[in-house]
Design a protein around this motif. Structure first.
Motif, PDB file in Angstrom:
ATOM      1  N   ARG A 220      35.388 -73.556  -1.119  1.00  0.00           N
ATOM      2  CA  ARG A 220      35.117 -72.248  -1.710  1.00  0.00           C
ATOM      3  C   ARG A 220      33.788 -72.261  -2.473  1.00  0.00           C
ATOM      4  NH1 ARG A 220      40.693 -72.854  -3.574  1.00  0.00           N
ATOM      5  NH2 ARG A 220      42.061 -71.832  -2.083  1.00  0.00           N
ATOM      6  N   HIS A 221      33.570 -73.333  -3.219  1.00  0.00           N
ATOM      7  CA  HIS A 221      32.333 -73.436  -3.999  1.00  0.00           C
ATOM      8  C   HIS A 221      31.111 -73.414  -3.088  1.00  0.00           C
ATOM      9  CE1 HIS A 221      29.515 -74.712  -7.086  1.00  0.00           C
ATOM     10  NE2 HIS A 221      29.148 -75.738  -6.318  1.00  0.00           N
ATOM     11  N   HIS A 222      31.179 -74.120  -1.960  1.00  0.00           N
ATOM     12  CA  HIS A 222      30.041 -74.211  -1.053  1.00  0.00           C
ATOM     13  C   HIS A 222      29.891 -72.976  -0.167  1.00  0.00           C
ATOM     14  CE1 HIS A 222      28.059 -78.244  -1.058  1.00  0.00           C
ATOM     15  NE2 HIS A 222      29.100 -78.537  -1.819  1.00  0.00           N
ATOM     16  N   LEU A 223      30.993 -72.474   0.351  1.00  0.00           N
ATOM     17  CA  LEU A 223      30.903 -71.491   1.428  1.00  0.00           C
ATOM     18  C   LEU A 223      31.236 -70.058   1.035  1.00  0.00           C
ATOM     19  CD1 LEU A 223      32.421 -73.568   4.366  1.00  0.00           C
ATOM     20  CD2 LEU A 223      30.058 -73.419   3.577  1.00  0.00           C
ATOM     21  N   ILE A 224      31.731 -69.851  -0.176  1.00  0.00           N
ATOM     22  CA  ILE A 224      31.999 -68.476  -0.610  1.00  0.00           C
ATOM     23  C   ILE A 224      31.046 -68.070  -1.725  1.00  0.00           C
ATOM     24  CG2 ILE A 224      33.672 -66.951  -1.724  1.00  0.00           C
ATOM     25  CD1 ILE A 224      35.845 -68.170  -0.142  1.00  0.00           C
ATOM     26  N   LYS A 248      39.725 -62.989  -2.838  1.00  0.00           N
ATOM     27  CA  LYS A 248      39.488 -61.665  -2.261  1.00  0.00           C
ATOM     28  C   LYS A 248      38.581 -60.839  -3.155  1.00  0.00           C
ATOM     29  CE  LYS A 248      43.786 -61.347   0.402  1.00  0.00           C
ATOM     30  NZ  LYS A 248      45.062 -60.604   0.585  1.00  0.00           N
ATOM     31  N   ASP A 249      38.749 -60.959  -4.482  1.00  0.00           N
ATOM     32  CA  ASP A 249      37.899 -60.216  -5.409  1.00  0.00           C
ATOM     33  C   ASP A 249      36.445 -60.662  -5.297  1.00  0.00           C
ATOM     34  OD1 ASP A 249      40.095 -58.824  -6.308  1.00  0.00           O
ATOM     35  OD2 ASP A 249      40.371 -60.042  -8.123  1.00  0.00           O
ATOM     36  N   VAL A 250      36.231 -61.958  -5.169  1.00  0.00           N
ATOM     37  CA  VAL A 250      34.869 -62.484  -5.061  1.00  0.00           C
ATOM     38  C   VAL A 250      34.216 -62.009  -3.765  1.00  0.00           C
ATOM     39  CG1 VAL A 250      33.469 -64.576  -4.871  1.00  0.00           C
ATOM     40  CG2 VAL A 250      35.375 -64.500  -6.480  1.00  0.00           C
ATOM     41  N   LYS A 251      34.961 -62.065  -2.675  1.00  0.00           N
ATOM     42  CA  LYS A 251      34.411 -61.625  -1.387  1.00  0.00           C
ATOM     43  C   LYS A 251      34.132 -60.124  -1.396  1.00  0.00           C
ATOM     44  CE  LYS A 251      36.171 -63.506   2.325  1.00  0.00           C
ATOM     45  NZ  LYS A 251      37.135 -63.981   3.331  1.00  0.00           N
ATOM     46  N   ARG A 252      34.979 -59.366  -2.093  1.00  0.00           N
ATOM     47  CA  ARG A 252      34.747 -57.927  -2.213  1.00  0.00           C
ATOM     48  C   ARG A 252      33.473 -57.662  -3.018  1.00  0.00           C
ATOM     49  NH1 ARG A 252      39.061 -56.815  -4.742  1.00  0.00           N
ATOM     50  NH2 ARG A 252      40.366 -56.709  -2.868  1.00  0.00           N
TER      51      ARG A 252
END
Length: 262
Positions: A220-224, A248-252
């Protein structure tokens, strides 16, 4: 690069399909310079036999342990020493989190940030082992700092051993989560789980679950979003310091940010 992650409230683990997507994406970019291990035997061979840094660290820590054992007759182990040993491990965990969050992802430029940025620029699956000079330099610098703080040599040795072992575990863990080695986890509800040995059930499987959690967190740290999920050895540090948001909140938030620039 983004990788979709299944955000179950309990574990937030990566689905097999999504992980295969990451593996395919990075394997297509593989170079002839390094062959990323995909099995435990390959990973162990590379870390402890092919690379010189980790074996030198193991040899150095073994020397510290041997020296401490030679002092037992004059300075036997005590509760105080055990507490110092445990505290040195705790200090590593705290330092590991804040060094990563505050310095390696700092708002100012310095060589450490630059090197870490290069690490992030690589494909996720790659060989990630610090050079011997850094590993040994850090170890001995820590030893001499501890010696200045704990002039009683037997206490200094135990603190150095605890701190160095925590560092070695981090180095191995960070290396292994960047390989293609997958943790083999058998759910307790599975019929095959009952066929496992006591060693597998009580030790191996908990280690595999911890490794899977660590791996998911670092992916998650690297790819999101590298503004979050700084923790490593103890992933709960992200919960403690507010850097484990809902995926989901971060991707939004990322989608909204991108849409705003279009």
């Amino acid at each position: 690069m983004l990788i979709n992650i299944n955000n179950n409230s309990a574990s937030k683990t990566i689905s097999s399909r999504q992980e295969e997507h990451a593996i395919t994406a990075t394997s297509n970019e593989a170079t002839t310079e390094e062959l990323v291990p995909s099995t435990w035997s390959q990973a162990l061979h590379h870390f402890f036999l092919k690379d010189i840094g980790p074996p030198l660290v193991v040899l150095t820590i073994s020397g510290f342990i041997l020296t401490r054992c030679q002092l037992i007759s004059t300075t036997p182990f005590s509760i105080t020493e055990l507490a110092i040993f445990a505290s040195s491990i705790l200090i590593w965990w705290i330092q590991e989190y804040f060094f990563h969050r505050v310095l390696l992802h700092s708002s100012f430029d310095w060589i450490g940030k630059s090197i870490h940025g290069t690490h992030h620029d690589k494909e996720y699956f790659h060989i990630s082992i610090d050079p011997p000079a850094l590993l040994l330099g850090w170890l001995f610098a820590a030893h001499f700092i501890i010696k200045a703080m704990l002039p009683q040599y037997h206490l200094c040795l135990s603190a150095t051993i605890g701190y160095s072992l925590a560092g070695l575990v981090y180095e191995w863990s960070h290396y292994i989560v960047h390989t293609r080695v997958k943790p083999r986890i058998i759910p307790p509800t599975s019929p095959s789980y009952q066929q496992l040995s006591i060693l597998d059930r009580r030790i191996i499987q908990p280690i595999m679950r911890g490794y899977a959690k660590m791996r998911d967190n670092h992916i998650r740290h690297h790819l999101i979003d590298d503004r979050y999920w700084y923790a490593f050895s103890v992933t709960e540090m992200d919960d403690l310091f507010g850097t484990n948001p809902n995926v989901k909140d971060v991707k939004r938030e990322i989608r909204k940010s991108r849409d705003g620039f279009q």
